[in-house]
Design an enzyme around this catalytic site. Structure first.
Site: not given
Length: 208
Positions: A12, A85
């Site tokens: 990202h 994550e």
């Protein structure tokens, strides 16, 4: 000869916590202005590769990055929570300087790629199991010659990529971190009878 399937793993764009060197884990921190510009910069590069799909972690920083890329390619995003994550437990929100000052030995291990040393955090085995499962499904959804894009996070992507390619966990210490809006590319052009079904790392930490 059959054309290989290709899976592009994109990290990202930047968040304010990235800029502050703060552990994000699964805290849903949005892209900052720089992160959005990074996504808009990489989007036409990836769209030119004519991806068959764009899949993403459901956390906003990954999802918005994916939406920018998908829009450039005329696609929509499918989110997958398995791509999240690491949960960094008690260390979520700490800056790296704070972490190093308060828990120096644990921090040394964390920086060496042992992300599961954080108290209350997710184990490496749990993270790699869920992320590699998502990567397996993404690769299986491709036809020969097609490219798929998966948008995720730095630590989870790196350790899971090592696992997916049957590389030793210790390699995490020498494999550089994926930069924001940088990507790795894997294809299945190798030996299909090998331990990873022909998967090969073609590129790493690219942005253009």
């Amino acid at each position: 000869m059959t054309e290989p399937r290709r899976l592009l793993l994109l990290r990202h764009g930047q968040t304010a916590w990235n800029a502050e060197h703060r552990a994000q884990g699964q805290r849903d921190v949005p892209l900052d202005e720089t992160g959005l510009l990074q996504a808009k910069s990489v989007a036409p590069v990836l769209a030119a590769m004519e991806p068959a799909f764009v899949r993403s972690s459901d956390l906003a920083r990954a999802r918005v990055t994916a939406e920018v890329v998908a829009a450039a390619a005329g696609l929509t995003v499918a989110t997958d929570a398995r791509l999240r994550e690491f949960d960094l437990g008690a260390r979520t929100g700490q800056t790296m300087d704070e972490y190093a000052a308060t828990h120096p030995e644990e921090f040394r291990r964390f920086r060496a790629g042992e992300y599961d040393v954080a108290p209350g955090g997710e184990s490496r085995a749990t993270v790699t199991a869920r992320v590699t499962g998502a990567l397996d499904d993404a690769l299986a959804a491709l036809m020969p010659g097609e490219l798929g894009i998966v948008v995720g996070h730095g630590a989870a992507t790196k350790v899971s990529l090592l696992e997916w390619l049957a590389l030793a966990p210790a390699a995490s210490a020498v494999l550089g971190a994926l930069g924001n809006c940088h990507w790795a590319l894997v294809d299945d052009s190798g030996d299909p009878t090998g331990p990873v079904d022909g998967r090969r790392l073609v590129a790493y930490n690219r942005r253009g």
